[in-house]
Design a protein around this motif. Structure first.
Motif, PDB file in Angstrom:
ATOM      1  N   ASN A 246      -3.956 -10.085  -5.921  1.00 29.11           N
ATOM      2  CA  ASN A 246      -2.929  -9.662  -6.877  1.00 29.11           C
ATOM      3  C   ASN A 246      -2.862 -10.623  -8.068  1.00 29.11           C
ATOM      4  N   LEU A 258      -3.111  -1.080 -12.192  1.00 29.08           N
ATOM      5  CA  LEU A 258      -2.110  -1.604 -11.273  1.00 29.08           C
ATOM      6  C   LEU A 258      -1.030  -0.561 -10.982  1.00 29.08           C
ATOM      7  N   TYR A 262      -0.038   0.940  -7.397  1.00 26.76           N
ATOM      8  CA  TYR A 262       1.361   0.933  -6.952  1.00 26.76           C
ATOM      9  C   TYR A 262       1.763   2.312  -6.426  1.00 26.76           C
ATOM     10  N   GLU A 307       3.139  -5.248  -0.298  1.00 27.65           N
ATOM     11  CA  GLU A 307       2.252  -5.032  -1.438  1.00 27.65           C
ATOM     12  C   GLU A 307       2.952  -4.211  -2.519  1.00 27.65           C
ATOM     13  N   ASN A 311       3.429  -5.841  -6.176  1.00 29.78           N
ATOM     14  CA  ASN A 311       2.841  -5.174  -7.339  1.00 29.78           C
ATOM     15  C   ASN A 311       3.910  -4.654  -8.290  1.00 29.78           C
TER      16      ASN A 311
END
Length: 325
Positions: A246, A258, A262, A307, A311
């Motif tokens: 990341n 990104l 997501y 995550e 993110n």
């Protein structure tokens, strides 16, 4: 004693002391010729073992040794009872196997040459059959390492070996670093079941896990920084974005990528809840974690949520940077 330097068996001739060692030992007036002892080959044991020389796990300092060992070259159809008997007197507290991933992991898996059989008399599990044993403490695990090369029994009715005189197969062992041991036990372990072959237990749990197995290995690849001998397994290639590190995107294309990741993570978590049920993805009773399927699904669910959160923060930070430009 300090000041004394021990020589390894593999020392070069030039490393030996200059003082000559006599080939005979005097005893009064007689001279007795000393001969090296030969270890007789046991005809009841298949002494073939996989090659572990390349494993960095064996080079881990003793301070980083955990109370968990990895077993290599296990006979086909091995059961927890075979392993417990092998470590008799050391009282292993847990035997577990990891979900399958048919690919050789660098610094984890042994080298095996099944094409030529290489003198193997007993059928063995491949190097990607990953079995571990937990002991009461790291010193006990270090003592268990002394059983490297000793024979483990197997069921004679399982067609593991065609030679009736062979009753055991030599087993190789390797130490596991503490951070790896903790991760495996907490997130990946499929606990052995009494009287059931480990391979059968693994397949049963994998059937319940379904696609969670691949996400689990994606998590392990990222968290433990695993690398593979040939290439990333095909099963994990679609999950490659999840395994990347990341960072805050500095260019627009990375920022857009990104955002896609997501959204994909959110979709995957929703799918996980639908496929596995909310009872497996969320733990309402700590005792539920004793079940391997529940514990592994819960671990993957939490990882995906982490995550998503991470993110999301990176997207906000990147958006602020782009807006201020």
């Amino acid at each position: 004693e300090k000041g004394k330097k021990k020589l390894s068996v593999s020392s070069e001739v030039g490393d030996l002391p200059s003082k000559k060692v006599p080939s005979t030992v005097s005893k009064g007036k007689k001279k007795i010729l000393t001969k090296p002892k030969r270890k007789r080959k046991d005809p009841t044991v298949d002494d073939w073992m996989p090659d572990l020389d390349h494993l960095s796990m064996n080079a881990v300092s003793k301070d980083d040794h955990s109370n968990i060992l990895r077993l290599h070259g296990l006979p086909s159809g091995v059961k927890p009872e075979h392993i417990s008997k092998f470590f008799h007197g050391l009282s292993p507290s847990l035997i577990f196997v990891l979900p399958s991933l048919p690919s050789v992991i660098k610094d984890w898996d042994a080298k095996q040459d099944f094409d030529t059989n290489n003198g193997m008399a007993v059928k063995r599990h491949s190097s990607d059959f990953r079995v571990f044993v937990k002991f009461q403490s790291a010193p006990v695990a270090n003592a268990a390492m002394e059983r490297m090369g000793e024979p483990m029994g197997f069921d004679k009715d399982s067609n593991v070996c065609s030679k009736s005189e062979i009753t055991g197969a030599a087993i190789a062992l390797s130490s596991v670093p503490k951070h790896v041991a903790n991760f495996l036990q907490k997130h990946m372990a499929i606990h052995a079941r009494k009287g059931q072959a480990l391979a059968q237990t693994m397949k049963h749990v994998e059937k319940q896990l379904g696609s969670v197995v691949d996400m689990l290995w994606a998590m392990a690849t990222k968290k433990l920084k695993l690398s593979f001998i040939l290439h990333t397994p095909r099963r994990l290639q679609n999950l490659q974005p999840l395994m990347e590190q990341n960072y805050v995107p500095s260019i627009k294309s990375d920022y857009e990528r990104l955002i896609k990741l997501y959204n994909k993570l959110i979709d995957q978590h929703e799918k996980l809840e639908l496929d596995s049920s909310i009872l497996l993805t969320h733990t309402f009773d700590p005792s539920c974690l004793e079940d391997s399927t529940h514990r592994i699904t819960h671990a993957v669910s939490n990882w995906i949520l982490d995550e998503i959160s991470l993110n999301g923060r990176l997207i906000k930070e990147a958006r602020f940077n782009f807006d201020s430009c």
